[in-house]
Write a protein that holds these residues in place. Structure first.
Motif, short mmCIF file in Angstrom:
data_model
loop_
_atom_site.label_atom_id
_atom_site.label_comp_id
_atom_site.label_asym_id
_atom_site.label_seq_id
_atom_site.Cartn_x
_atom_site.Cartn_y
_atom_site.Cartn_z
N GLN A 172 65.84 14.68 71.30
CA GLN A 172 65.14 15.49 72.29
C GLN A 172 64.20 16.38 71.67
N TRP A 173 64.68 16.88 70.78
CA TRP A 173 63.86 17.89 69.80
C TRP A 173 62.59 17.19 69.25
N GLU A 213 67.99 21.34 62.37
CA GLU A 213 66.68 21.81 62.99
C GLU A 213 66.13 22.72 62.20
N GLN A 263 80.18 14.74 65.73
CA GLN A 263 79.08 15.40 65.31
C GLN A 263 77.69 14.89 65.09
N ARG A 307 76.04 13.99 68.32
CA ARG A 307 75.56 15.00 69.01
C ARG A 307 74.17 15.44 68.47
N THR A 308 74.21 15.25 67.12
CA THR A 308 73.01 15.53 66.29
C THR A 308 71.90 14.25 66.80
N ILE A 359 71.46 12.85 69.62
CA ILE A 359 71.03 13.22 70.89
C ILE A 359 70.20 14.44 70.80
N THR A 360 70.65 15.58 70.24
CA THR A 360 69.66 16.97 70.08
C THR A 360 68.47 16.41 69.30
N LEU A 361 68.46 15.63 68.26
CA LEU A 361 67.38 15.52 67.48
C LEU A 361 66.19 14.81 68.14
N PRO A 415 74.91 20.37 61.47
CA PRO A 415 74.68 20.96 62.55
C PRO A 415 73.31 21.63 62.74
#
Length: 393
Positions: free
Chosen positions: A84-85, A39, A74, A77-78, A80-82, A36
């Motif tokens: 975007q990041w 980043e 998890q 979610r990672t 999707i988050t990464l 999690p």
């Protein structure tokens, strides 16, 4: 093209469809399973001074085909988050890719296969731009890097063009650790340093730290080595020790990576499990292999040249002159059979030395240490053994 046959054998579909720039010279590979806070690792890369070449970072999100719902969620979610990041933070010089979640076969799922799949992808990208000298860097998703990390990796390989790879200096993250946890990681780092230096003391030509988050390899050498192995733990140890047979594995000591010192039960051995055992009272990190065992082994390695084209009778005479732990181990291990095979396939002392240490390698040294501490020695105080090594070096 340098990797054509290797890639055909792997038979992997590309994970990244965007074509690499012709100027990409470094690809950092980061396996990611239930991370999690990955980043933080990527932010430390963004803060790096940029090298002359372009850099790609591949975060390979993965889990086993039998992973539980929580792990799968998890990882989703990672991803999707990464994604975007990465879209916000990628630049022309430093590009991030979040791939996966890759579902791994349960038989092989683990650190080795995940690292291999990411490094194979890096090879595929270097192959497309005809860069056998491209540098593949192995990093972990819980590891931070120093600001000069990328430029020092580039500099090392530009100044040491014959190196097939390089390890990178490391210090574990120690902030906010409980006292017993902090003591454990401090002792473990001392042990790692002692073990590497003690193996070097014996005359073994390839002493090195083998940390998965702290090494690099040229794409060409990676292919010639046969790629990363699929071991579920210790993949870095096996890969780097075998890589050394191809050529020099250098040391980059002008920058530092900072692996996590977190507790873990993901793998059967390594930093996380050892620290967990220390905290549970199941492992005494204040004790280590006694220095006398390394001194014994040095006596055998010192006569290595005399073993070239030796007869069995002459070999037995030399064995009789060895310390009992060495003599007994060599007989139990049936080392004569390996030595005889080496002699049958070597025409000169130089090739003999190379082949000798391929047989009496880091794995056999560890086997000897465990054998000798079962029948002859007991593990001893770490600080005392470090002092003995320093006095004799």
């Amino acid at each position: 093209m340098f990797a054509k046959q290797y890639l055909q054998r792997q038979n992997n579909s590309p994970l990244i469809f965007q074509s690499p720039s012709e100027d990409v010279g470094i690809i950092v590979v980061i396996p990611c399973l239930r991370e999690p806070e990955v980043e933080k690792t990527l932010v430390s890369l963004i803060k790096c001074d940029l090298p002359k070449c372009k850099v790609e970072v591949i975060v390979l999100i993965n889990h086993s085909e039998i992973a539980g719902a929580e792990t799968q969620q998890q990882n989703e979610r990672t991803k999707i988050t990464l994604e975007q990041w990465s879209s916000r933070n990628s630049t022309n010089q430093l590009t991030f890719f979040a791939v996966g979640p890759l579902v791994l076969k349960k038989k092989w799922a683990g650190a080795g296969l995940a690292r291999k799949r990411g490094m194979d992808e890096a090879v595929q990208r270097f192959h497309r731009i005809r860069r056998p000298d491209g540098i593949i860097v192995s990093l972990d998703a819980d590891t931070l890097v120093e600001r000069n990390y990328l430029v020092e990796i580039e500099r090392h390989f530009s100044e040491n063009i014959k190196d097939v790879g390089a390890t990178i200096a490391f210090r574990h993250q120690k902030e906010e650790l409980e006292p017993v946890h902090l003591l454990g990681i401090q002792l473990y780092e001392k042990y790692m340093d002692y073990y590497k230096n003690a193996i070097g003391f014996t005359g073994y030509p390839y002493p090195m730290f083998t940390v998965g988050s702290a090494f690099s390899v040229t794409a060409d050498a990676y292919v010639k080595r046969g790629g990363m192995n699929r071991r579920q733990a210790g993949e870095d140890f096996y890969f780097l020790q075998n890589l050394a047979y191809l050529g020099n594995v250098g040391e980059i000591n002008t920058t530092t990576v900072f692996p996590s010192a977190r507790l873990s039960d993901r793998v059967p051995f390594g930093t996380g499990p050892i620290l967990q055992k220390w905290i549970n009272g199941e492992e005494n990190l204040q004790q280590t292999y006694c220095f006398q065992a390394f001194q014994d082994l040095k006596l055998f390695f010192d006569v290595q040249e005399k073993l070239f084209k030796i007869t069995q009778n002459e070999y037995e005479k030399i064995i009789l002159e060895m310390p009992s732990p060495v003599a007994k181990f060599l007989r139990k291990d049936k080392f004569w059979e390996e030595l005889n095979n080496v002699n049958e396939n070597c025409a000169n002392p130089k090739s003999f030395k190379i082949r000798f240490f391929q047989k009496f390698n880091a794995f056999k040294i560890l086997k000897f240490l465990n054998f000798s501490h079962g029948d002859f020695y007991k593990k001893s105080d770490l600080e005392e053994q470090i002092n003995l090594l320093n006095q004799n070096s």
